[in-house]
Enzyme design. Structure first.
Site, mmCIF file in Angstrom:
data_model
loop_
_atom_site.group_PDB
_atom_site.id
_atom_site.type_symbol
_atom_site.label_atom_id
_atom_site.label_comp_id
_atom_site.label_asym_id
_atom_site.label_seq_id
_atom_site.Cartn_x
_atom_site.Cartn_y
_atom_site.Cartn_z
ATOM 1 N N HIS A 1 43.879 46.461 49.450
ATOM 2 C CA HIS A 1 43.263 47.744 49.793
ATOM 3 C C HIS A 1 43.068 47.821 51.301
ATOM 4 O O HIS A 1 43.293 46.843 52.021
ATOM 5 C CB HIS A 1 41.924 47.918 49.059
ATOM 6 C CG HIS A 1 40.826 47.020 49.549
ATOM 7 N ND1 HIS A 1 39.539 47.463 49.748
ATOM 8 C CD2 HIS A 1 40.815 45.715 49.883
ATOM 9 C CE1 HIS A 1 38.797 46.459 50.171
ATOM 10 N NE2 HIS A 1 39.542 45.388 50.255
ATOM 11 N N CYS B 1 39.197 45.058 58.450
ATOM 12 C CA CYS B 1 39.468 45.544 57.091
ATOM 13 C C CYS B 1 40.058 46.952 57.094
ATOM 14 O O CYS B 1 40.425 47.481 56.046
ATOM 15 C CB CYS B 1 38.203 45.495 56.243
ATOM 16 S SG CYS B 1 37.608 43.813 55.986
ATOM 17 N N HIS C 1 44.856 44.655 53.248
ATOM 18 C CA HIS C 1 44.637 43.224 53.056
ATOM 19 C C HIS C 1 44.315 43.000 51.586
ATOM 20 O O HIS C 1 43.996 43.939 50.864
ATOM 21 C CB HIS C 1 43.502 42.707 53.955
ATOM 22 C CG HIS C 1 42.168 43.306 53.650
ATOM 23 N ND1 HIS C 1 41.794 44.578 54.059
ATOM 24 C CD2 HIS C 1 41.115 42.818 52.944
ATOM 25 C CE1 HIS C 1 40.570 44.836 53.622
ATOM 26 N NE2 HIS C 1 40.126 43.787 52.941
ATOM 27 N N HIS D 1 42.709 40.554 48.145
ATOM 28 C CA HIS D 1 41.664 39.675 47.636
ATOM 29 C C HIS D 1 42.071 39.158 46.266
ATOM 30 O O HIS D 1 42.807 39.813 45.531
ATOM 31 C CB HIS D 1 40.335 40.433 47.459
ATOM 32 C CG HIS D 1 39.745 40.940 48.711
ATOM 33 N ND1 HIS D 1 39.080 40.149 49.615
ATOM 34 C CD2 HIS D 1 39.719 42.195 49.231
ATOM 35 C CE1 HIS D 1 38.652 40.884 50.625
ATOM 36 N NE2 HIS D 1 39.042 42.138 50.421
ATOM 37 N N ASP E 1 45.145 44.824 38.512
ATOM 38 C CA ASP E 1 45.814 43.581 38.873
ATOM 39 C C ASP E 1 47.164 43.840 39.534
ATOM 40 O O ASP E 1 47.992 44.591 39.015
ATOM 41 C CB ASP E 1 45.996 42.701 37.638
ATOM 42 C CG ASP E 1 46.393 41.273 37.990
ATOM 43 O OD1 ASP E 1 45.985 40.780 39.070
ATOM 44 O OD2 ASP E 1 47.096 40.641 37.185
ATOM 45 N N HIS E 2 47.350 43.218 40.701
ATOM 46 C CA HIS E 2 48.568 43.348 41.497
ATOM 47 C C HIS E 2 48.861 44.809 41.857
ATOM 48 O O HIS E 2 49.993 45.267 41.765
ATOM 49 C CB HIS E 2 49.754 42.675 40.819
ATOM 50 C CG HIS E 2 49.638 41.189 40.840
ATOM 51 N ND1 HIS E 2 48.943 40.505 39.874
ATOM 52 C CD2 HIS E 2 50.078 40.268 41.734
ATOM 53 C CE1 HIS E 2 48.983 39.208 40.158
ATOM 54 N NE2 HIS E 2 49.658 39.038 41.283
ATOM 55 N N GLU F 1 34.122 39.371 45.695
ATOM 56 C CA GLU F 1 35.252 39.738 46.548
ATOM 57 C C GLU F 1 35.771 38.492 47.272
ATOM 58 O O GLU F 1 36.975 38.313 47.436
ATOM 59 C CB GLU F 1 34.819 40.799 47.564
ATOM 60 C CG GLU F 1 35.928 41.261 48.467
ATOM 61 C CD GLU F 1 35.438 42.236 49.516
ATOM 62 O OE1 GLU F 1 36.019 43.334 49.586
ATOM 63 O OE2 GLU F 1 34.491 41.904 50.252
#
Length: 141
Positions: A18, A37, A43, A45, A83-84, A128
């Site tokens: 994100h 960020c 970037h 997580h 996810d992904h 996070e």
């Protein structure tokens, strides 16, 4: 005699990227507020999500909820959606919301509420990073 009230938690992990960027701020303000960020390339997580239910233990099954059912609900509400993924681009909820972990916790809560029986969801907690954790308990808790 009333059934005892118990908390149960299931944990899932997902990877997503994100960019922290508000459409209500200009480029300089976004950089000042969100720092690194706000990188235009985003970037990622490896998020850890803990979903906690609170409810009476069923006298027949001995469970608040079958954990297999909770796993299925989390798969639909969290894993299939996030996810992904690029949270900002792939999740319509974030079209006009900053993809902070705070907003992500509210999003996951709302998605889980669509699947779970009423009044069972107690908390959504998102790690996070190892040092940054957000939890949400709905609007009225």
């Amino acid at each position: 005699m009333q059934a005892p009230v118990v908390y149960i938690t299931r944990i899932e992990t997902f990877s997503a990227c994100h960019r922290l960027h508000s459409l209500q701020l200009d480029e300089q303000e976004n950089k000042a507020v969100f720092g690194k960020c706000n990188n235009p390339y985003g970037h990622g997580h490896n998020y850890k999500v803990e979903v906690t239910l609170k409810g009476p233990v069923d006298p027949v099954t001995g469970m608040v909820m079958n954990i297999v059912d909770l796993k299925v609900f989390m798969q639909k509400a969290i894993m299939e959606t996030l996810d992904h993924r690029n949270i900002d681009k792939d999740v319509p909820y974030f079209k006009d919301k900053v993809s902070t972990t705070e907003n992500l916790a509210v999003f996951i809560w709302n998605e889980l509420q669509k699947h779970l029986p009423a009044n069972l969801l107690f908390e959504v907690k998102i790690h996070e990073t190892e040092k940054n954790v957000v939890y949400y308990r709905g609007d009225f808790q």
